[in-house]
Design an enzyme around this catalytic site. Structure first.
Site, short mmCIF file in Angstrom:
data_model
loop_
_atom_site.label_atom_id
_atom_site.label_comp_id
_atom_site.label_asym_id
_atom_site.label_seq_id
_atom_site.Cartn_x
_atom_site.Cartn_y
_atom_site.Cartn_z
N TYR A 1 29.02 27.76 -31.93
CA TYR A 1 27.94 28.01 -30.96
C TYR A 1 27.78 29.50 -30.66
O TYR A 1 26.98 30.18 -31.28
CB TYR A 1 28.11 27.16 -29.68
CG TYR A 1 26.76 27.00 -29.02
CD1 TYR A 1 26.00 25.86 -29.20
CD2 TYR A 1 26.20 28.07 -28.30
CE1 TYR A 1 24.72 25.77 -28.66
CE2 TYR A 1 24.92 27.98 -27.77
CZ TYR A 1 24.19 26.84 -27.95
OH TYR A 1 22.92 26.76 -27.44
N VAL B 1 24.33 15.81 -22.89
CA VAL B 1 23.87 15.07 -24.07
C VAL B 1 22.35 15.09 -24.09
O VAL B 1 21.71 14.58 -23.16
CB VAL B 1 24.37 13.61 -24.06
CG1 VAL B 1 23.98 12.92 -25.36
CG2 VAL B 1 25.87 13.55 -23.86
P1 NAI Z 1 15.65 18.52 -25.93
O1 NAI Z 1 15.72 18.20 -27.39
O2 NAI Z 1 16.03 17.45 -24.98
O3 NAI Z 1 14.16 18.99 -25.53
C1 NAI Z 1 13.35 19.77 -26.34
C2 NAI Z 1 11.95 19.82 -25.79
O4 NAI Z 1 11.17 20.71 -26.62
C3 NAI Z 1 11.19 18.48 -25.80
O5 NAI Z 1 10.35 18.41 -24.65
C4 NAI Z 1 10.31 18.57 -27.05
O6 NAI Z 1 9.13 17.79 -27.02
C5 NAI Z 1 9.98 20.06 -27.02
N1 NAI Z 1 9.57 20.59 -28.32
C6 NAI Z 1 10.29 20.66 -29.46
N2 NAI Z 1 9.56 21.26 -30.43
C7 NAI Z 1 8.37 21.59 -29.88
C8 NAI Z 1 7.20 22.22 -30.35
N3 NAI Z 1 7.11 22.68 -31.59
N4 NAI Z 1 6.15 22.35 -29.50
C9 NAI Z 1 6.21 21.89 -28.23
N5 NAI Z 1 7.30 21.30 -27.72
C10 NAI Z 1 8.37 21.15 -28.53
O7 NAI Z 1 16.52 19.84 -25.74
P2 NAI Z 1 17.45 20.44 -24.57
O8 NAI Z 1 18.86 20.21 -24.97
O9 NAI Z 1 16.98 20.04 -23.24
O10 NAI Z 1 17.20 22.00 -24.80
C11 NAI Z 1 16.33 22.77 -24.01
C12 NAI Z 1 16.93 24.16 -23.84
O11 NAI Z 1 18.15 24.04 -23.09
C13 NAI Z 1 17.30 24.84 -25.17
O12 NAI Z 1 17.04 26.21 -25.07
C14 NAI Z 1 18.80 24.61 -25.24
O13 NAI Z 1 19.48 25.57 -26.04
C15 NAI Z 1 19.17 24.75 -23.77
N6 NAI Z 1 20.49 24.22 -23.41
C16 NAI Z 1 20.88 22.97 -23.80
C17 NAI Z 1 22.15 22.52 -23.50
C18 NAI Z 1 22.61 21.17 -23.93
O14 NAI Z 1 23.83 20.89 -23.84
N7 NAI Z 1 21.73 20.30 -24.36
C19 NAI Z 1 23.12 23.36 -22.76
C20 NAI Z 1 22.57 24.61 -22.31
C21 NAI Z 1 21.31 25.04 -22.66
#
Ligand code: NAI
Length: 397
Positions: A234, A274
């Protein structure tokens, strides 16, 4: 349609509308139980609004702040033969909650990276909310086509040398060692293009240019750092390079917004949870299973909604929040407590297929994973027929 989970590796290709609605309602109930956020933003644009941290941001905005929201996401609406994607069903459910309280709620479904779609969003935003006082950037995507038509694919690889680590096969509940080969320079470049700050910066500059940002507007993007056991894949890997770029972008955007609207750009470093995006990262599902057991036992466990409520309460209501300099807040403070990470290290050294379920919260991890798709909700009868085509009322073209 009777909808059952169909898991393929780290994704589930079906989703249950009633389960997704129950999961959204549960998160809304959490926010209601914590109380209103009266000083929080009133008009919020959320990019990546349909699942994970972006969905939680929209729930906290809608339910906790009574804010008008404009959500952007990339989801499948479903057809005669196939259910919609979970982000679609989540949004339909949250839209109902917003409508019931008379809170304005608009959505657009499309590729947020594309210049053409950005132009459409800007036009629709002007015609609906008018201006915004907060922009949340929560996209997590495997690929990006930039405004010049170049396509980049992000990869999850170590940088410099190969990395050998324990991981878990989530289908078979087997712990095994895997070796991940190092990224090429091109892999690193491409991953930074997709998950770095370039697209966030394009959005903010465009919104400023179009006079859609209010005085004192805030923009927030999400990042992750994690503990040493996951650093090779990571923090020090390709995704970490992208997150370092995101942090640099925050500095540039902070200076830009200060000058333009006396505004602010922030990175919130969040806890491991998750989500569809995190399930795809090698090693992370095993780390999360170990972490969650320890954090639950200590009463420290949080999911997206607890994290984002804490973020909003800290930023806008002066609740305690760990800050680092002008542009960074740390919601991963509890995950990284020495007493948590020392136990993670001990368990990590011992964990294997035989003791997976006793030493970690693997069952909780799997339940959590299926709940992302609307399964494993106690209140839902999964043998019953349900209407799988669910229109969104305030979806704009
Ligand atoms: P997720 O997969 O649950 O959500 C992704 C979102 O982006 C969804 O709403 C999806 O529809 C949207 N999306 C994807 N491609 C797209 C596109 N081309 N156009 C428009 N919308 C699009 O992801 P998550 O985990 O909530 O990640 C969000 C942020 O949080 C990221 O920057 C991630 O690195 C960060 N993050 C996540 C953690 C984790 O453990 N899941 C921990 C800390 C930060």
């Amino acid at each position: 349609m009777i909808i059952k989970p169909r898991v393929r590796g780290f994704i589930c290709i079906t989703a249950h509308p009633d389960g997704c609605a129950a999961h959204v309602q549960e998160q809304a109930n959490y926010v209601l139980s914590q109380g209103a956020l009266g000083h929080a933003p009133k008009r919020v644009l959320i990019l990546g609004a349909s699942t994970g941290y972006g969905l939680a941001s929209r729930i906290v905005s809608t339910v906790g702040c009574k804010a008008e929201t404009f959500g952007v996401f990339f989801e499948r609406p479903g057809d005669e033969d196939k259910p919609a994607s979970p982000g679609w069903y989540n949004t339909v459910a949250l839209e109902k909650i917003a409508d019931a309280s008379g809170t304005k709620f608009y959505s657009m479904n499309g590729d947020a990276f594309s210049a053409e779609f950005k132009t459409k969003v800007v036009k629709a935003l002007r015609e609906t909310l008018g201006t915004v006082d907060c922009v949340i950037y929560s996209l997590a995507a495997p690929r990006r086509t930039d405004k010049d038509g170049n396509m980049y694919k992000s990869v999850l690889k170590p940088v410099g040398s190969a990395f050998t680590s324990k991981t878990v096969n989530t289908d078979k509940a087997e712990v095994f060692e895997t070796t991940l080969e190092p990224a090429t320079e091109e892999d690193i470049f491409n991953t930074v293009k997709v998950m770095g700050g370039e697209d966030w910066e394009e959005w903010i500059r465009l919104l400023a240019q179009e006079n859609l940002l209010e005085k004192h507007a805030t923009t927030i993007a999400y990042s992750y750092i994690g503990p040493e056991v996951t650093w090779p894949i990571y923090k020090s890997g390709t995704i970490g390079q992208a997150k370092a770029h995101l942090m640099k972008t925050a500095e540039a955007l902070n200076a830009f917004l200060k000058e333009k609207v006396d505004g602010h750009a922030l990175i919130s470093v969040n806890k491991a949870v998750v989500t569809q995006a995190s399930s795809a990262i090698p090693v992370v599902p095993l780390y999360n299973s170990v972490l969650f057991k320890i954090m639950k036992a200590k009463g420290l466990h949080e999911d997206c909604i607890q994290q984002i409520y804490r973020l909003f309460a800290g930023l806008f209501e002066n609740a305690p929040l760990k800050r680092e300099g002008d542009i960074c807040v740390r919601l991963d403070d509890r995950e990284l407590l020495p007493e948590v990470q020392n136990e993670v290290k001990d368990v990590w050294a011992k964990i294997n297929t035989e003791n997976l379920r006793s030493l970690s919260d693997f069952d909780g991890y799997q339940k959590n994973f299926l709940q992302l798709f609307g399964f494993e909700c106690d209140s839902i009868n999964y043998d019953a027929d349900t209407a799988h085509l669910r229109p969104m009322k305030h979806l704009l073209d």
